[in-house]
Structure formats: structure tokens, C-alpha cells
Motif scaffolding. Sequence first.
Motif, short mmCIF file in Angstrom:
data_model
loop_
_atom_site.label_atom_id
_atom_site.label_comp_id
_atom_site.label_asym_id
_atom_site.label_seq_id
_atom_site.Cartn_x
_atom_site.Cartn_y
_atom_site.Cartn_z
N ARG A 156 -5.40 -5.21 -9.03
CA ARG A 156 -4.66 -6.17 -10.04
C ARG A 156 -4.76 -5.16 -11.21
NH1 ARG A 156 -7.60 -10.44 -7.71
NH2 ARG A 156 -8.95 -10.24 -9.48
N ALA A 157 -5.74 -4.59 -11.39
CA ALA A 157 -5.84 -4.07 -12.74
C ALA A 157 -5.18 -2.43 -12.68
CB ALA A 157 -7.46 -3.49 -13.01
N TYR A 158 -5.27 -1.76 -11.37
CA TYR A 158 -4.69 -0.47 -11.34
C TYR A 158 -3.83 -0.53 -9.81
CZ TYR A 158 -8.50 0.37 -14.47
OH TYR A 158 -9.43 0.36 -15.58
N PRO A 159 -2.67 -1.05 -9.80
CA PRO A 159 -1.70 -1.20 -8.67
C PRO A 159 -1.39 0.34 -8.21
CG PRO A 159 -0.62 -2.20 -10.52
CD PRO A 159 -2.15 -1.81 -11.02
N THR A 160 -1.18 0.27 -6.99
CA THR A 160 -0.48 1.61 -6.32
C THR A 160 0.99 1.76 -6.94
OG1 THR A 160 -1.96 1.35 -4.36
CG2 THR A 160 -0.03 2.78 -4.51
N PRO A 161 1.15 2.87 -7.71
CA PRO A 161 2.44 3.04 -8.16
C PRO A 161 3.60 3.38 -6.87
CG PRO A 161 0.85 4.75 -9.07
CD PRO A 161 0.17 4.06 -8.06
N GLU A 162 4.72 2.70 -7.33
CA GLU A 162 5.79 3.31 -6.18
C GLU A 162 6.41 4.46 -6.54
OE1 GLU A 162 10.23 0.96 -4.96
OE2 GLU A 162 8.81 0.09 -6.59
N VAL A 163 6.60 5.06 -5.48
CA VAL A 163 7.07 6.66 -5.79
C VAL A 163 8.35 6.72 -5.00
CG1 VAL A 163 4.57 7.43 -5.40
CG2 VAL A 163 6.12 7.27 -3.48
N GLY A 164 9.17 7.62 -5.74
CA GLY A 164 10.49 7.96 -5.32
C GLY A 164 11.37 7.69 -6.29
#
Length: 239
Positions: A72-80
Motif C-alpha cells: 500500500r505504501a509502495y505499490p509496484t509501478p506499472e511499466v510500459g
Amino acid sequence: MTESPAPATIDPTQRLLAAAGPVFAERGFDRATVREIANVADVNVAAVSYYFGDKMGLYRAVITAIREKRERAYPTPEVGKQTPQQDLERLIRTLLSRMLAADETGWEAMLMMREMQTPTPAFEGMIHGYFQPLYEALCKTIESLLPPLDSKSAWQTSALVPQMALGVVGQCLHYRIGRPVMAHLISPKLIQTHYGLDSLCNQITASTLAACGDLTVIDQYKLLFPSPLNEPHDVSCQQ
């Protein structure tokens, strides 16, 4: 490290989770006892099996709670959606932020490190639910940054990309577990000015881009880091 009993007004499941985390972190899964956790939580011993099935069920719930809090604090970024260089920087920043994040008591980081060093049956779920999405995004981004390979050399990518991705993870992890070593090797002034989140993120990103063949590490560092490298600064090691 064992915390005071949670207030009786809090839901028993939350009291058990709050009590179990520090006990598991301090003693490890095998040495922690259900009775001790129940005593800290101020609930009946049978509450563990009632709400969580068994000690492992409670342990998995604690690990999941830590994982979800970090996500929640550091969500996985969406790439592309941005350039591969920007995606790489965001992924490294997320990975570093998760690893360097300090919880109020310190037991969360201790428990996660203990689980990685001495895996339990909860380890596989932790890897797939917490690390794998970020790792896969990192592999995808690194692969897009590497120069095209001919068909005869393409097989090397299947080994090279995971190695480079794990190399990034290893660098980030070192800055979490290597702090005591750094304190003896690096001057306090240098640590204070160049070992914060931004500086470490820039350095690891620059090194990875250089390894992918995108300029040299010095050129990348100049682009990423706001202060020119030729400015006078303290580069002395700890004496």
C-alpha cells in the motif's frame, strides 16, 4: 521486544496479529509458542486455532499483513507507459523504499529478514505475492533496455536478464542489511549526504543503465544526479 498486551476492546484477531509479530520476530517461528502469543494478546490459547487454524496460519497472516502494508505504501509501478529508463528508476525506487522503510518498532523488518534467512512454508507465498510482480517488471524493463541480439546470441538473454534483475535486488538489499558495515567503511558525512534514498536510487539506476549499454555509468550518473560529479565533496573512507 515483546509488546504490551493489546487493549481488550480491539478485535481478538487484531490483538493476536499485533502480539504475534514481535514474538515471531524475536524467537523465530519454531521457538515462538502459541501460549506466549496468546498471553501477550490477552486471549485464550484456543483463539489461535479458532481464528487462524494453527500457529502457521497465524504466522502466514502476520507475513501477509506486513506485505500488504508495504504494498500500500509502495505499490509496484506499472511499466510500459513511460520510457524504459524512467520505468527502471521507478522500479528501483520502489524496491529501495520497501527495503529501507522503517517500521516503528523494528520487528517487521527483522521478521522479513528472518524469513528470508530461515524460510518456513510461508516463504513461497511471500515470494510470489510480494517480490515476484516487482521482479517480473524489472526483468521486462531490463530486457527492453538491452541492445538487440542476433538469433544465435538470443539464448543468452534468458540467463542475462534474471541475473541483472537479481543484481539490482542485491544492491538494494545490501543497503538494508549492510548498514553496520557501511558505518565502519564510509565517513558519516558521506553517508549523510550521498546514501539517502535519492542518491542510492540514482546510483543503482545509472549502474544498471550502463550495464545495459546505455552510456557509461559516469554519463548516466551526471544525467540522474542533480549535483555535478566534479563538485568538491567528501570522498574519504571512515578512518
